[in-house]
Design an enzyme around this catalytic site. Structure first.
Site, PDB file in Angstrom:
ATOM      1  N   ALA A 261      56.555  10.655 -33.096  1.00 29.34           N
ATOM      2  CA  ALA A 261      57.202  10.208 -33.391  1.00 29.34           C
ATOM      3  C   ALA A 261      56.978   9.339 -34.970  1.00 29.34           C
ATOM      4  O   ALA A 261      55.721   8.742 -34.659  1.00 29.34           O
ATOM      5  CB  ALA A 261      57.936   9.942 -32.518  1.00 29.34           C
TER       6      ALA A 261
ATOM      7  N   GLY B 297      54.177  11.159 -28.513  1.00 30.76           N
ATOM      8  CA  GLY B 297      54.913  12.871 -28.679  1.00 30.76           C
ATOM      9  C   GLY B 297      53.915  13.774 -29.022  1.00 30.76           C
ATOM     10  O   GLY B 297      54.187  15.145 -29.134  1.00 30.76           O
TER      11      GLY B 297
ATOM     12  N   GLU C  90      53.119   4.220 -25.868  1.00 28.93           N
ATOM     13  CA  GLU C  90      55.132   3.365 -26.083  1.00 28.93           C
ATOM     14  C   GLU C  90      54.672   2.096 -25.437  1.00 28.93           C
ATOM     15  O   GLU C  90      56.043   1.225 -26.363  1.00 28.93           O
ATOM     16  CB  GLU C  90      55.778   4.689 -25.119  1.00 28.93           C
TER      17      GLU C  90
END
Length: 260
Positions: A63, A110, A133
């Site tokens: 992302a 992502g 993450e």
């Protein structure tokens, strides 16, 4: 204006390339382009298989964190961002045509969630994948917690997610995250050859039902999965391509499928 998505055709194979330097980050605009591209590919009878890859050293770094930063502090916006990415990757996984990932470099966050949404995954020998993450105080939000656990099992998925560590292509292959590891310089040709072989030699109707049987059946009780398999087998039994395929085998010739 494109956010960084290129689509090429090689016969009946579509090649979708993420080209958004420097790290092929998945902005909201790029996710929208991916979603729209796969809707179009689903509706195009000339396309029978798809290859997804990145340009440069990144498949995708995940992302766009600078873009995401503006939504921090708002749980509703955070949930909406996750659901947006999930819808895009559901669209990719749900394509009734084989989607082959050609992981050319780093596939992180992502980017790894994108490769997990693809049906078959090739990786360059130098590729590295991971879900980092938790290093940012987050968790994977585009399907990573669910697809990785379904791919490698809950304990191994938790190991990778909790630590946020990157793994190389060899370990990703050992775990079943990727199915082929090839020399860097051969990645595109190998992935394209695989997709081309499916597009040229197989019936589109049988490919679509094979995808549906495996993906829709994997989380059902066995009896329900078997019932789905039998129903799809029955549909194919009535198809022109099944008659052609079986007839060609009996007659010792190459089948000519009409994708119907």
């Amino acid at each position: 204006m494109s956010e960084g998505l290129r689509i090429e055709r090689d016969g009946r194979v579509a090649i979708v390339t993420i080209d958004r330097p420097p790290a092929n980050a998945l902005s909201q605009g790029l996710l929208q382009e991916l979603d729209e591209a796969f809707q179009e590919l689903a509706a195009d009878p000339a396309v029978k298989a798809v290859v997804v890859t990145g340009r440069g050293k990144f498949f995708s770094a995940g992302a766009d964190l600078k873009e995401m930063q503006g939504a921090l502090g708002d749980a509703t916006r955070g949930r909406a961002l996750a659901e947006r990415g999930q819808r895009t990757f559901d669209q990719i996984e749900g394509l009734p045509k084989p989607v082959v990932a050609a992981v050319n470099g780093f596939a992180l966050g992502g980017g790894m969630e994108l490769l997990l949404a693809c049906h078959v995954r090739f990786a360059a020998a130098s590729a590295k994948v991971g879900l980092p993450e938790t290093n940012l105080g987050l968790i994977p939000g585009y399907g990573g917690t669910q697809r990785l656990a379904r791919t490698v099992g809950a304990a191994t998925a938790l190991d990778l997610i909790l630590t946020g560590r990157m793994i190389d292509a060899a370990e990703a292959h050992r775990l079943g995250i990727v199915q082929r590891v090839v020399p860097d310089e051969a990645l595109r040709d190998e992935a394209l050859a695989y997709a081309r072989a499916l597009a040229e030699a197989k019936s589109a109707v049988s490919l679509a039902r094979a995808l549906r049987a495996v993906l829709a059946g994997r989380e059902r009780p066995l009896a329900e999965g078997l019932a789905l398999e039998a129903a799809l087998f029955g549909e194919l039994f009535a198809s022109a391509d099944a008659r052609e395929g079986v007839g060609a085998f009996v007659e010792k010739r190459k089948p000519t499928f009409q994708d119907r």
